[in-house]
Design a protein around this motif. Structure first.
Motif, mmCIF file in Angstrom:
data_model
loop_
_atom_site.group_PDB
_atom_site.id
_atom_site.type_symbol
_atom_site.label_atom_id
_atom_site.label_comp_id
_atom_site.label_asym_id
_atom_site.label_seq_id
_atom_site.Cartn_x
_atom_site.Cartn_y
_atom_site.Cartn_z
ATOM 1 N N TYR A 394 54.039 -26.748 20.346
ATOM 2 C CA TYR A 394 54.300 -27.609 21.496
ATOM 3 C C TYR A 394 53.231 -28.700 21.543
ATOM 4 N N PHE A 396 50.859 -30.087 23.306
ATOM 5 C CA PHE A 396 50.033 -29.906 24.496
ATOM 6 C C PHE A 396 48.991 -31.016 24.674
ATOM 7 N N THR A 400 46.132 -32.150 28.003
ATOM 8 C CA THR A 400 44.754 -31.658 27.988
ATOM 9 C C THR A 400 43.801 -32.675 28.600
ATOM 10 N N LEU A 409 43.066 -27.190 28.112
ATOM 11 C CA LEU A 409 44.394 -27.101 28.707
ATOM 12 C C LEU A 409 44.269 -26.208 29.934
ATOM 13 N N LEU A 414 49.349 -26.138 32.019
ATOM 14 C CA LEU A 414 50.227 -25.265 31.232
ATOM 15 C C LEU A 414 51.461 -24.872 32.038
ATOM 16 N N ALA A 417 54.062 -27.637 32.392
ATOM 17 C CA ALA A 417 54.585 -28.219 31.149
ATOM 18 C C ALA A 417 56.096 -28.031 31.054
#
Length: 497
Positions: A394, A396, A400, A409, A414, A417
């Motif tokens: 993913y 991310f 972040t 993160l 999270l 998301a």
């Protein structure tokens, strides 16, 4: 006082030869076993202070590529900052070998003429006196017999080394000079072919890792099950799954509140209640039929509140067999557990930019997790493997915060998301297909590992046979190696020095 009688050439020659009982193996009739000291020149002292200019080119152990046995770099160093060990002069065709931790095989053939090059005293510099071809000795020192000798004579614990005096007595099988060159050329050709084969295998292994990532990404996008959707009727939707998860969450929450009220016999205090309204979207035109966009929060329970870091010193006082996990996998073991479930761990604070490893991994059964990985438990019957497929690669990074080197993160980022979600039945098909592809890739990778081991065995065999005269290079009509020693006055000039 009596005058010392000089030894004859015959006596000096006999001292140069290795006694029969000390010879590692039998060699062809016109070869000879000799001690290294008899065929090399005395090592050259090259003081950087006496060189012209302000810099010199330093070769230390770190300069050597010990996988390919060559000089990786010459370190341009200010003469005023020359290390105390920078003393060995090296020239083109010298063979250098580190006698410090010799099992690391820091060996190289100097291929360029560099008058500013100075090597560390960790190296023994083998410069031919005319008795050996440099490539011949270079390949012999890389081989199993020389390695065994060095390992046998390595002494010390902190910095295990071979003494110069011991290395100088290493037995060298010496063929006639022309045969040495033929052996060196043939070894070079054969090892080059092996290296080409090795590069292909390594490239295959790198492609396997790329294929793993590609399979995961296509699975997450729904491309892996396109044909399955065309040939199967789907009577459920991801929307229904999300709504069912939220309904169960709300029911569980209300049940817990009711139990709390009964236990305390006091009225509920006014406080904000959890939001059980999920985020669901179908706006993404690339979403397959019956899929939806939702949030990680709406599919999982975040268990970060239970994780607990334990210092290394404390873990040493708590030995056990329970895996202790961090951001990149198992770090250690410990004597207790926090979790006893199938969970997915997601990197919290680690290297995100340029990361090659997956961002998530599965942990099953009893485990302890520190505070460098988020802990997620899938809900609503979602398979832990499917959740891991969704999160492994993913993107991310946009979510972040912090510096480029070590970003973070957060739990909030999270949870919020967005995530593509397939219906439950299709999730199971996705997991099954990924497993099958991974099984094939695992077999290919295992075959690659076996092939690399075989290549190393063949390499050892080539080097072993080369210095026994078993590569088809032997010519019994050639001048004997002993005549070569006599021609180069072995034992005379060097011993006189």
């Amino acid at each position: 006082m009596s005058k010392k009688i000089a030894k004859s050439q015959e006596e000096l020659l006999q001292e140069a030869l290795v006694p029969i009982e000390e010879q590692p193996y039998e060699v062809p009739g016109n070869w000879a076993w000799v001690k290294l000291i008899e065929i090399v020149e005395k090592m050259e002292l090259r003081d950087p202070i006496k060189l012209q200019g302000e810099v010199f080119h330093y070769v230390d152990v770190e300069s050597i590529d010990n996988k390919n046995q060559r000089v990786r770099e010459y370190k341009e160093t200010l003469i005023s900052e020359a290390p105390s060990r920078a003393k060995r002069g090296i020239n083109q065709d010298d063979v250098i070998i580190s006698l410090v931790r010799p099992y690391l095989k820091n060996i190289a053939l100097i291929e360029e003429n560099n008058q500013l090059a100075v090597a560390s005293t960790a190296f023994y510099v083998c410069r031919t006196n005319g008795s050996f071809a440099p490539k011949f000795l270079y390949n012999y020192l890389r081989g199993p017999v020389a390695t065994a000798y060095l390992n046998k004579h390595t002494k010390g614990d902190n910095s295990p080394s071979v003494r110069n005096s011991d290395f100088e007595l290493i037995p060298i099988p010496l063929p006639p000079l022309n045969e040495q060159k033929r052996i060196a050329d043939k070894v070079e050709r054969l090892l080059y072919k092996l290296e080409q084969a090795k590069e292909l295998v390594v490239q295959t292994m790198e492609n396997i890792d790329l294929n793993r990532k590609s399979v995961i990404v296509n699975a997450y996008l729904g491309k892996l099950t396109e044909e399955w959707r065309r040939t199967n009727q789907i009577n459920e939707s991801a929307f229904d799954l999300v709504m069912e998860i939220q309904k169960r969450r709300q029911d569980d929450y209300l049940s817990n509140v009711e139990l709390t009220i009964k236990a305390t016999s006091s009225p509920r205090k006014n406080k904000s209640e959890p939001d059980f309204i999920p985020y669901i979207s179908h706006e993404d035109s690339s979403l397959p039929k019956n899929w939806c966009m939702t949030r990680i929060l709406d599919l999982t329970e975040c268990l970060d509140r239970f994780r607990k870091p334990v210092s290394k010193s404390e873990r040493e006082n708590r030995p056990g067999d329970i895996p202790y996990y961090g951001a990149n996998g198992q770090v250690d073991t410990i004597n207790d557990y926090i979790f006893n479930d199938d969970i997915v761990l997601v990197v919290e604070d680690e290297t995100f930019t340029g990361r090659e490893k997956p961002f998530s991994y599965i942990v099953r059964g009893k485990s302890w997790v520190n505070n460098h990985a988020h802990v997620l438990r899938p809900l609503g019957g979602i398979d832990v493997e499917y959740l891991n497929i969704c999160l492994s690669y993913y993107n991310f990074i946009p979510l972040t915060s912090g510096s480029t080197g070590r970003r973070k993160l957060t739990q909030a980022a999270l949870n919020q998301a967005p995530l593509r979600l397939a219906p439950l039945s299709e999730q199971k098909i996705i997991v099954s297909k990924v497993r099958k592809v991974y099984e094939v890739l695992d077999k290919v990778k295992q075959n690659c590992i076996i092939t690399l081991e075989r290549i190393e065995c063949i390499k050892e065999s080539i080097l072993n046979k080369a210095f026994k005269g078993e590569l088809g290079t032997y010519d019994h009509a050639e001048v004997k190696a002993i005549d070569l020693l006599i021609e180069n006055e072995v034992g005379l000039n060097y011993r006189g020095q």
